[in-house]
Write a protein that holds these residues in place. Structure first.
Motif, PDB file in Angstrom:
ATOM      1  N   ILE A 144       0.819  -1.341  -0.075  1.00 50.61           N
ATOM      2  CA  ILE A 144      -0.106  -0.307   0.041  1.00 50.61           C
ATOM      3  C   ILE A 144       1.039   1.412  -0.476  1.00 50.61           C
ATOM      4  CG2 ILE A 144      -1.947  -1.260   1.102  1.00 50.61           C
ATOM      5  CD1 ILE A 144      -1.153   0.397   4.159  1.00 50.61           C
ATOM      6  N   GLU A 145       0.173   1.978  -0.746  1.00 48.52           N
ATOM      7  CA  GLU A 145       1.025   3.564  -0.313  1.00 48.52           C
ATOM      8  C   GLU A 145       0.254   4.796   0.387  1.00 48.52           C
ATOM      9  OE1 GLU A 145       3.164   5.750  -3.895  1.00 48.52           O
ATOM     10  OE2 GLU A 145       1.125   5.141  -4.570  1.00 48.52           O
ATOM     11  N   ILE A 146       0.770   5.155   1.172  1.00 51.99           N
ATOM     12  CA  ILE A 146       0.500   6.780   2.223  1.00 51.99           C
ATOM     13  C   ILE A 146       0.689   8.139   1.792  1.00 51.99           C
ATOM     14  CG2 ILE A 146      -0.137   6.662   4.888  1.00 51.99           C
ATOM     15  CD1 ILE A 146      -0.224   4.220   5.743  1.00 51.99           C
ATOM     16  N   THR A 147       0.170   8.718   1.487  1.00 55.39           N
ATOM     17  CA  THR A 147       0.395  10.096   1.178  1.00 55.39           C
ATOM     18  C   THR A 147      -0.232  10.525   1.796  1.00 55.39           C
ATOM     19  OG1 THR A 147      -0.991  10.513  -0.309  1.00 55.39           O
ATOM     20  CG2 THR A 147       1.087   9.073  -1.011  1.00 55.39           C
ATOM     21  N   GLY A 148       0.339  12.255   2.494  1.00 50.62           N
ATOM     22  CA  GLY A 148       0.114  13.436   2.614  1.00 50.62           C
ATOM     23  C   GLY A 148       0.396  13.428   4.361  1.00 50.62           C
ATOM     24  N   ILE A 149       1.504  12.182   4.907  1.00 47.62           N
ATOM     25  CA  ILE A 149       2.014  12.300   6.267  1.00 47.62           C
ATOM     26  C   ILE A 149       3.450  13.586   6.567  1.00 47.62           C
ATOM     27  CG2 ILE A 149       3.136  11.004   7.683  1.00 47.62           C
ATOM     28  CD1 ILE A 149       0.990   8.569   7.054  1.00 47.62           C
ATOM     29  N   PRO A 150       3.569  13.984   7.020  1.00 49.33           N
ATOM     30  CA  PRO A 150       4.333  14.989   7.574  1.00 49.33           C
ATOM     31  C   PRO A 150       5.684  14.069   7.431  1.00 49.33           C
ATOM     32  CG  PRO A 150       2.838  16.664   7.806  1.00 49.33           C
ATOM     33  CD  PRO A 150       1.946  14.942   8.187  1.00 49.33           C
ATOM     34  N   GLU A 151       6.602  14.590   6.663  1.00 59.78           N
ATOM     35  CA  GLU A 151       7.839  13.986   7.000  1.00 59.78           C
ATOM     36  C   GLU A 151       9.020  14.645   7.532  1.00 59.78           C
ATOM     37  OE1 GLU A 151      11.491  11.996   4.147  1.00 59.78           O
ATOM     38  OE2 GLU A 151       9.843  12.999   3.225  1.00 59.78           O
ATOM     39  N   SER A 152       9.912  13.733   8.668  1.00 57.75           N
ATOM     40  CA  SER A 152      10.801  14.706   9.502  1.00 57.75           C
ATOM     41  C   SER A 152      11.708  13.737  10.024  1.00 57.75           C
ATOM     42  CB  SER A 152      10.020  15.297  10.626  1.00 57.75           C
ATOM     43  OG  SER A 152       9.950  13.358  11.446  1.00 57.75           O
ATOM     44  N   LYS A 153      13.265  14.000  10.571  1.00 58.87           N
ATOM     45  CA  LYS A 153      14.814  13.802   9.934  1.00 58.87           C
ATOM     46  C   LYS A 153      14.271  11.634  11.104  1.00 58.87           C
ATOM     47  CE  LYS A 153      17.165  17.421   8.127  1.00 58.87           C
ATOM     48  NZ  LYS A 153      17.986  18.040   9.042  1.00 58.87           N
ATOM     49  N   PRO A 162       5.737  16.639   1.171  1.00 59.32           N
ATOM     50  CA  PRO A 162       6.317  14.962   1.517  1.00 59.32           C
ATOM     51  C   PRO A 162       5.995  13.413   1.052  1.00 59.32           C
ATOM     52  CG  PRO A 162       4.094  15.074   2.357  1.00 59.32           C
ATOM     53  CD  PRO A 162       4.391  16.349   2.259  1.00 59.32           C
ATOM     54  N   ARG A 163       7.287  12.631   1.202  1.00 64.61           N
ATOM     55  CA  ARG A 163       7.125  12.276   0.424  1.00 64.61           C
ATOM     56  C   ARG A 163       6.617  10.781   0.836  1.00 64.61           C
ATOM     57  NH1 ARG A 163      13.172   9.699   0.582  1.00 64.61           N
ATOM     58  NH2 ARG A 163      12.630  10.455   2.686  1.00 64.61           N
ATOM     59  N   SER A 164       5.519  10.379  -0.265  1.00 61.30           N
ATOM     60  CA  SER A 164       4.742   8.990   0.184  1.00 61.30           C
ATOM     61  C   SER A 164       5.282   7.393   1.289  1.00 61.30           C
ATOM     62  CB  SER A 164       3.896   8.570  -1.228  1.00 61.30           C
ATOM     63  OG  SER A 164       4.598   7.737  -2.115  1.00 61.30           O
ATOM     64  N   ILE A 165       4.843   6.982   1.869  1.00 58.36           N
ATOM     65  CA  ILE A 165       4.769   5.722   2.722  1.00 58.36           C
ATOM     66  C   ILE A 165       4.672   4.794   1.355  1.00 58.36           C
ATOM     67  CG2 ILE A 165       4.830   4.751   4.882  1.00 58.36           C
ATOM     68  CD1 ILE A 165       4.873   6.990   6.493  1.00 58.36           C
ATOM     69  N   SER A 166       5.955   3.985   1.617  1.00 56.18           N
ATOM     70  CA  SER A 166       5.406   2.533   0.879  1.00 56.18           C
ATOM     71  C   SER A 166       5.490   1.575   2.181  1.00 56.18           C
ATOM     72  CB  SER A 166       6.416   2.108  -0.332  1.00 56.18           C
ATOM     73  OG  SER A 166       6.125   0.643  -0.494  1.00 56.18           O
ATOM     74  N   VAL A 167       4.192   1.046   1.886  1.00 56.12           N
ATOM     75  CA  VAL A 167       4.514  -0.152   3.800  1.00 56.12           C
ATOM     76  C   VAL A 167       4.057  -1.604   2.319  1.00 56.12           C
ATOM     77  CG1 VAL A 167       3.077  -1.097   5.111  1.00 56.12           C
ATOM     78  CG2 VAL A 167       2.910   1.282   4.905  1.00 56.12           C
ATOM     79  N   ARG A 168       4.809  -2.769   2.580  1.00 55.11           N
ATOM     80  CA  ARG A 168       4.686  -3.838   2.494  1.00 55.11           C
ATOM     81  C   ARG A 168       3.998  -4.763   3.353  1.00 55.11           C
ATOM     82  NH1 ARG A 168       8.899  -6.994  -1.827  1.00 55.11           N
ATOM     83  NH2 ARG A 168       7.115  -5.412  -3.184  1.00 55.11           N
ATOM     84  N   LEU A 169       3.043  -5.582   3.240  1.00 56.32           N
ATOM     85  CA  LEU A 169       2.322  -6.539   4.642  1.00 56.32           C
ATOM     86  C   LEU A 169       3.208  -8.187   3.977  1.00 56.32           C
ATOM     87  CD1 LEU A 169      -0.971  -5.086   4.350  1.00 56.32           C
ATOM     88  CD2 LEU A 169       0.765  -4.501   6.212  1.00 56.32           C
ATOM     89  N   ALA A 170       2.492  -8.403   5.180  1.00 56.21           N
ATOM     90  CA  ALA A 170       3.119 -10.533   4.706  1.00 56.21           C
ATOM     91  C   ALA A 170       1.502 -10.507   4.668  1.00 56.21           C
ATOM     92  CB  ALA A 170       3.208 -11.078   6.212  1.00 56.21           C
ATOM     93  N   ARG A 171       0.555 -10.034   4.877  1.00 51.30           N
ATOM     94  CA  ARG A 171      -0.835 -11.112   3.845  1.00 51.30           C
ATOM     95  C   ARG A 171      -1.494 -10.684   3.105  1.00 51.30           C
ATOM     96  NH1 ARG A 171      -3.533 -13.165   8.920  1.00 51.30           N
ATOM     97  NH2 ARG A 171      -3.162 -11.644  10.202  1.00 51.30           N
ATOM     98  N   ARG A 172      -2.344 -10.938   2.077  1.00 51.99           N
ATOM     99  CA  ARG A 172      -3.179  -9.365   0.883  1.00 51.99           C
ATOM    100  C   ARG A 172      -4.500  -9.725   2.210  1.00 51.99           C
ATOM    101  NH1 ARG A 172      -3.687 -10.837  -4.446  1.00 51.99           N
ATOM    102  NH2 ARG A 172      -1.285 -11.412  -3.939  1.00 51.99           N
ATOM    103  N   ALA A 173      -4.923 -10.657   3.045  1.00 52.20           N
ATOM    104  CA  ALA A 173      -5.881  -9.977   3.687  1.00 52.20           C
ATOM    105  C   ALA A 173      -5.514  -9.069   4.452  1.00 52.20           C
ATOM    106  CB  ALA A 173      -5.910 -11.269   4.872  1.00 52.20           C
ATOM    107  N   THR A 174      -4.637  -8.848   4.772  1.00 51.91           N
ATOM    108  CA  THR A 174      -3.812  -6.738   5.606  1.00 51.91           C
ATOM    109  C   THR A 174      -4.733  -6.118   4.906  1.00 51.91           C
ATOM    110  OG1 THR A 174      -3.242  -8.823   7.357  1.00 51.91           O
ATOM    111  CG2 THR A 174      -2.948  -6.346   7.101  1.00 51.91           C
TER     112      THR A 174
END
Length: 360
Positions: free
Chosen positions: A197-206, A260-272
């Protein structure tokens, strides 16, 4: 001394061979009573018959009598052997009486052990399911890799034939073949992102933790993520900055307007992944203020992760739909779908020619 008969063998004998018993005065041959043939006869010698009838003195200090007095009766000896034997089973059969407090503690401890065992059993079943799904994902990746190798081999063969002028000189045929092969490669690449999934819009910090941000977002969406559900989470792409023109005419970057850059999240299961997408569709108005983040509120979007080709194609499809008055453009399982209104059928967009064909 006249000749006399032996009391044992009844034969006559001389006085030299005779031995007289001091009890019965009978005479015997020395050989008959086991006496030496020469020498003196003991003064207190008795014949075997008199020795047999002699009364014995059973005194207490004799060895046999002392041992007999020290031996216990058979019944008492058997009882003591049974009581003191380490193999006595009756001693082990005794029931120990516990106090009520100790019994209550034992019951509580037993219930805690049962609860721990049920929890371990549940975690073990989840682990087996996760291992099965990971094995299936691995097989799917291997199959996708093999199919990509076949397609690449076909592309190389076609390029070789084109260079050798084996193919017809029709440029449309060649262009269509290459476009179709590129489309198939893009679909294979998209299959590898079906758990992302891809999450966009969350501010980025160091000093941020992307995994923590994902967990906070999931809780706000009503989904509880386990640490084993997330394979990895990271920011992707280059940092985008909106440039503004300064008073002196130079171009400078505005830190407040940084995208901010988007956050890429890889999940272990398709159901999640599907559960997170469904929850995000329900809460379309989610913003950063609901996540307790500083700064002005920004909309937060949770979508499927697309390949670069599909991302560009999806952007063009939305622009064309807005221009021609189409109501719906969306993605599902990595495919770009559109529909003009509720009464018409759903169209699938696979490459850029479809955008011109559908919306033109």
């Amino acid at each position: 001394m006249p000749a006399s008969k032996c009391g044992g063998c009844k034969k006559y004998m001389t006085s030299i061979d005779a031995a007289t018993c001091i009890k019965c005065n009978r005479i015997h041959h020395r050989a008959c009573v086991s006496l030496p043939a020469t020498g003196c006869i003991p003064t207190n010698w008795c014949c075997p018959e008199c020795q047999k009838n002699q009364v014995r003195d059973n005194k207490a200090e004799t060895p046999v009598r002392g041992m007999a007095n020290s031996v216990l009766p058979r019944e008492q000896l058997s009882k003591e052997l049974v009581d003191t034997s380490p193999f006595n089973c009756t001693a082990l059969d005794e029931t120990t009486t516990f106090s009520p407090d100790l019994a209550a503690e034992l019951r509580v401890f037993k219930e805690e052990l049962r609860a721990e065992f049920r929890l371990m059993h549940k975690e073990f079943l989840e682990f087996l399911q996760l291992r099965t799904e990971v094995a299936q994902l691995k097989d799917a990746l291997n199959n996708s890799g093999e199919r990509m190798d076949v397609i690449e081999a076909r592309v190389e063969a076609l390029e070789l034939k084109f260079e050798q002028k084996i193919l017809p000189t029709n440029s449309d045929y060649v262009d269509n073949t290459i476009a179709e092969l590129k489309c198939q490669l893009n679909e294979r690449d998209q299959e590898l992102l079906l758990n992302d999934i891809e999450i966009t819009g969350i501010p980025e910090s160091k000093e941020e933790s992307t995994l923590h941000l994902v967990n906070v977002l999931a809780v706000k969406l009503g989904i509880t993520l386990d640490e084993r559900d997330v394979v990895h989470a990271e920011r992707v792409g280059a940092t985008h900055r909106n440039r503004v023109v300064a008073l002196d005419g130079s171009i400078a970057a505005d830190p407040a307007a940084q995208r901010p850059r988007s956050i890429s999240v890889r999940l272990a299961r398709r159901a999640t992944r599907d559960a997170l997408l469904r929850a995000a569709r329900v809460r379309r108005g989610l913003s950063t203020d609901a996540l307790d983040m500083p700064g002005p509120p920004h909309r937060v979007y949770v979508n499927e992760r697309l390949t670069r080709t599909n991302r560009r194609l999806f952007y063009r499809a939305r622009q064309a739909a807005s221009l021609h008055g189409w109501k719906y453009v969306w993605t599902r399982e990595g495919k770009i779908l559109c529909r003009k209104d509720d009464r018409l059928k759903v169209e699938v967009i696979r490459h850029e020619d479809d955008v011109t064909k559908i919306f033109g």
